[in-house]
Design a protein around this motif. Sequence first.
Motif, PDB file in Angstrom:
ATOM      1  N   SER A 154       0.834  -1.191   0.000  1.00 35.56           N
ATOM      2  CA  SER A 154       0.000   0.000   0.000  1.00 35.56           C
ATOM      3  C   SER A 154       0.874   1.248   0.000  1.00 35.56           C
ATOM      4  N   VAL A 155       0.356   2.282  -0.616  1.00 36.86           N
ATOM      5  CA  VAL A 155       1.062   3.550  -0.675  1.00 36.86           C
ATOM      6  C   VAL A 155       0.705   4.346   0.571  1.00 36.86           C
ATOM      7  N   GLN A 156       1.726   4.862   1.246  1.00 30.36           N
ATOM      8  CA  GLN A 156       1.492   5.645   2.456  1.00 30.36           C
ATOM      9  C   GLN A 156       1.028   7.047   2.075  1.00 30.36           C
ATOM     10  N   GLU A 157       0.042   7.540   2.805  1.00 27.55           N
ATOM     11  CA  GLU A 157      -0.468   8.886   2.570  1.00 27.55           C
ATOM     12  C   GLU A 157       0.636   9.901   2.870  1.00 27.55           C
ATOM     13  N   PRO A 158       0.838  10.880   1.979  1.00 23.99           N
ATOM     14  CA  PRO A 158       1.871  11.880   2.250  1.00 23.99           C
ATOM     15  C   PRO A 158       1.486  12.769   3.423  1.00 23.99           C
ATOM     16  N   THR A 159       2.481  13.382   4.014  1.00 26.68           N
ATOM     17  CA  THR A 159       2.233  14.333   5.088  1.00 26.68           C
ATOM     18  C   THR A 159       2.537  15.739   4.584  1.00 26.68           C
ATOM     19  N   ILE A 160       1.870  16.702   5.195  1.00 27.80           N
ATOM     20  CA  ILE A 160       2.026  18.114   4.861  1.00 27.80           C
ATOM     21  C   ILE A 160       2.520  18.826   6.112  1.00 27.80           C
ATOM     22  N   LEU A 161       3.465  19.739   5.950  1.00 28.53           N
ATOM     23  CA  LEU A 161       3.976  20.526   7.059  1.00 28.53           C
ATOM     24  C   LEU A 161       3.293  21.888   7.029  1.00 28.53           C
ATOM     25  N   LEU A 162       2.439  22.135   8.033  1.00 29.28           N
ATOM     26  CA  LEU A 162       1.757  23.422   8.152  1.00 29.28           C
ATOM     27  C   LEU A 162       2.613  24.323   9.036  1.00 29.28           C
ATOM     28  N   ILE A 163       2.827  25.558   8.585  1.00 34.12           N
ATOM     29  CA  ILE A 163       3.689  26.491   9.307  1.00 34.12           C
ATOM     30  C   ILE A 163       2.886  27.731   9.663  1.00 34.12           C
ATOM     31  N   SER A 164       2.844  28.035  10.961  1.00 32.82           N
ATOM     32  CA  SER A 164       2.094  29.206  11.432  1.00 32.82           C
ATOM     33  C   SER A 164       2.867  30.490  11.138  1.00 32.82           C
ATOM     34  N   ASN A 165       2.209  31.628  11.368  1.00 34.13           N
ATOM     35  CA  ASN A 165       2.849  32.915  11.104  1.00 34.13           C
ATOM     36  C   ASN A 165       3.982  33.221  12.081  1.00 34.13           C
ATOM     37  N   ASP A 166       4.068  32.467  13.181  1.00 28.84           N
ATOM     38  CA  ASP A 166       5.160  32.662  14.127  1.00 28.84           C
ATOM     39  C   ASP A 166       6.159  31.494  14.087  1.00 28.84           C
ATOM     40  N   GLY A 167       6.097  30.703  13.016  1.00 33.17           N
ATOM     41  CA  GLY A 167       7.100  29.677  12.765  1.00 33.17           C
ATOM     42  C   GLY A 167       6.856  28.307  13.350  1.00 33.17           C
ATOM     43  N   GLU A 168       5.752  28.102  14.087  1.00 33.46           N
ATOM     44  CA  GLU A 168       5.478  26.759  14.614  1.00 33.46           C
ATOM     45  C   GLU A 168       5.101  25.835  13.459  1.00 33.46           C
ATOM     46  N   LYS A 169       5.561  24.589  13.538  1.00 28.35           N
ATOM     47  CA  LYS A 169       5.348  23.624  12.458  1.00 28.35           C
ATOM     48  C   LYS A 169       4.565  22.424  12.965  1.00 28.35           C
ATOM     49  N   PHE A 170       3.629  21.974  12.132  1.00 31.31           N
ATOM     50  CA  PHE A 170       2.780  20.834  12.462  1.00 31.31           C
ATOM     51  C   PHE A 170       2.715  19.921  11.248  1.00 31.31           C
ATOM     52  N   GLU A 171       3.215  18.700  11.408  1.00 31.75           N
ATOM     53  CA  GLU A 171       3.159  17.728  10.321  1.00 31.75           C
ATOM     54  C   GLU A 171       1.865  16.936  10.443  1.00 31.75           C
ATOM     55  N   VAL A 172       1.081  16.942   9.371  1.00 36.99           N
ATOM     56  CA  VAL A 172      -0.229  16.290   9.400  1.00 36.99           C
ATOM     57  C   VAL A 172      -0.411  15.442   8.142  1.00 36.99           C
ATOM     58  N   PRO A 173      -1.247  14.408   8.227  1.00 34.89           N
ATOM     59  CA  PRO A 173      -1.574  13.631   7.031  1.00 34.89           C
ATOM     60  C   PRO A 173      -2.293  14.496   5.993  1.00 34.89           C
ATOM     61  N   ASP A 188      -0.401  13.200  -6.375  1.00 37.84           N
ATOM     62  CA  ASP A 188       0.210  14.277  -7.152  1.00 37.84           C
ATOM     63  C   ASP A 188       1.065  15.229  -6.319  1.00 37.84           C
ATOM     64  N   ILE A 189       1.210  14.940  -5.018  1.00 41.86           N
ATOM     65  CA  ILE A 189       2.001  15.796  -4.127  1.00 41.86           C
ATOM     66  C   ILE A 189       3.479  15.693  -4.502  1.00 41.86           C
ATOM     67  N   THR A 190       4.122  16.849  -4.632  1.00 39.86           N
ATOM     68  CA  THR A 190       5.564  16.888  -4.863  1.00 39.86           C
ATOM     69  C   THR A 190       6.241  17.426  -3.611  1.00 39.86           C
ATOM     70  N   ASP A 191       7.564  17.367  -3.568  1.00 42.92           N
ATOM     71  CA  ASP A 191       8.295  17.900  -2.416  1.00 42.92           C
ATOM     72  C   ASP A 191       7.997  19.390  -2.224  1.00 42.92           C
ATOM     73  N   ASP A 192       7.790  20.114  -3.313  1.00 48.49           N
ATOM     74  CA  ASP A 192       7.484  21.550  -3.223  1.00 48.49           C
ATOM     75  C   ASP A 192       6.128  21.814  -2.560  1.00 48.49           C
ATOM     76  N   ASP A 193       5.221  20.838  -2.618  1.00 49.02           N
ATOM     77  CA  ASP A 193       3.877  20.996  -2.044  1.00 49.02           C
ATOM     78  C   ASP A 193       3.831  20.679  -0.557  1.00 49.02           C
ATOM     79  N   ARG A 194       4.851  20.077  -0.014  1.00 46.36           N
ATOM     80  CA  ARG A 194       4.784  19.519   1.340  1.00 46.36           C
ATOM     81  C   ARG A 194       4.808  20.550   2.461  1.00 46.36           C
ATOM     82  N   GLU A 195       5.154  21.798   2.165  1.00 46.40           N
ATOM     83  CA  GLU A 195       5.140  22.845   3.190  1.00 46.40           C
ATOM     84  C   GLU A 195       4.128  23.917   2.802  1.00 46.40           C
TER      85      GLU A 195
END
Length: 113
Positions: free
Chosen positions: A2-21, A41-48
């Motif tokens: 099975s293909v693992q779902e990619p994760t996305i790194l969400l970054i707040s306006n004060d720099g906090e980072k949250f990695e989420v599915p 279709d997610i690329t490395d450029d899309d992950r943040e």
Amino acid sequence: MSVQEPTILLISNDGEKFEVPFAVAQMSIFVKNTLPDDAEDITDDDREVTCPKVSGPILKKVVDFCTKYQEEKMQDFQPPLTGKTFEEIIQPKWYADFCDVDQEHLFGLVSAA
């Protein structure tokens, strides 16, 4: 295999980072509009994804909500409302507790939504 779902790194306006599915990130219209529709279709450029109008503490609450909602959807409201208190109307209890914040945080959550 099975293909693992990619994760996305969400970054707040004060720099906090949250990695989420990907599925959790897609719950935000802002984030959804910046990402491809399909996880494949997610690329490395899309992950943040930077969230320029959302502080770290508010983004954490948003991530908590979206993660919880993926696990356990909130029940729809059925009119007429039979409860007399917010806690009786909003079920499961986790969602009522989620909204039990001070006015500043509540305003931030509404703005982030």
